[in-house]
Design an enzyme around this catalytic site. Sequence first.
Site, PDB file in Angstrom:
ATOM      1  CB  VAL A   9     -10.792  15.918  40.927  1.00  0.00           C
ATOM      2  CG1 VAL A   9     -11.488  14.926  41.827  1.00  0.00           C
ATOM      3  CG2 VAL A   9      -9.402  15.416  40.569  1.00  0.00           C
ATOM      4  CB  SER A  10     -11.895  20.891  38.591  1.00  0.00           C
ATOM      5  OG  SER A  10     -11.979  21.339  39.932  1.00  0.00           O
ATOM      6  CB  ALA A  11      -7.114  22.725  38.087  1.00  0.00           C
ATOM      7  CD  GLU A  13     -14.262  18.612  43.270  1.00  0.00           C
ATOM      8  OE1 GLU A  13     -14.737  17.487  43.411  1.00  0.00           O
ATOM      9  OE2 GLU A  13     -14.822  19.513  42.639  1.00  0.00           O
TER      10      GLU A  13
END
Length: 321
Positions: A9-11, A13
């Site tokens: 997951v991204s920062a 999300e």
Amino acid sequence: MTRYGYARVSAREQNPESQFDALTQAGVAPENVVIEKISGELVSRPKLDKLLATLQAGDQVTVTRLRRIGRNHQHLRGLSKWFEEHEVDFQVLEQGIDTSTPIGRSYFRFMAALDEFDREAVVEGTLEGLASARARGRVGGRPAKLTQRQLNEAQRQLNEAQRMYDAGNYTAEEIAGMFGVARSTLYKQLSAHQDGRDCALVVYRNTRPGKVDPDTNRPYGETAAGEEVQLEADRKWFPIAPARRPRLKAIVYVVNGVVARVRGVDPDLDKWGEDHRGYADVPVTKPLTELQIAERLPTLGLTLGDPRPHVKGKIREYVAL
């Protein structure tokens, strides 16, 4: 044979639960699911690298979608080759890919090419749109064709391209190829430290309240909570490549279109820190006075209270000193 799952997951999300559930339902043991919180475009993925180092012949790696594990087409091709050479199977749940079969291996490469084509089209359009807006000094004229989401994605791409260029591990031509843009377009966006000039980082913010880091519960942006809290928010976290750090002399904070404060940067490189993404914890000073700005940064061209209009989609930029 051991089955491993990889979720990313991204920062922005922060919830990996849907990926975790899909992987465990597919038969991956919960203790074998590796979850990484990191941007999809970053070159270094510590947990993925660690997972690859533990794999043995006959093992299998499962992800929910290709974009969870691959940075770009080149990276996916490299992973595919690595899996083949080490006799490790690769499975992508939502796209029906299983490299244990010849058809699965061919399908994997084909899907990777389509994903890259789609991403390149979006990135090139948004980068050129930002270059046009920056050249005009504003966003206006005909109705905007770029959504805020596209602008934010373009800025994230620019940050990563800048870090790669600063690090000196890739040529501009190689970076342009990775991001699917023309080299001339990339050069328009990069702000090179390699010409030997010092620089300052300009950070654009507004006073919307309630911005909190979900991982650390730390306020960021404009905190309205005093110098101690604001100092913590002002120094973390910025995608500043190690090669640029000796040249960075100050950070300028523009709030609601006006220069609110300027902090000097401590020249001692041993005081810099990094998080797992390689983002910098910058050793900044207390806010400089107008006199200190004039003495320490005579070529900055900005001082407290100066207007600095915010271009939509721009989070930060470098200015040469």
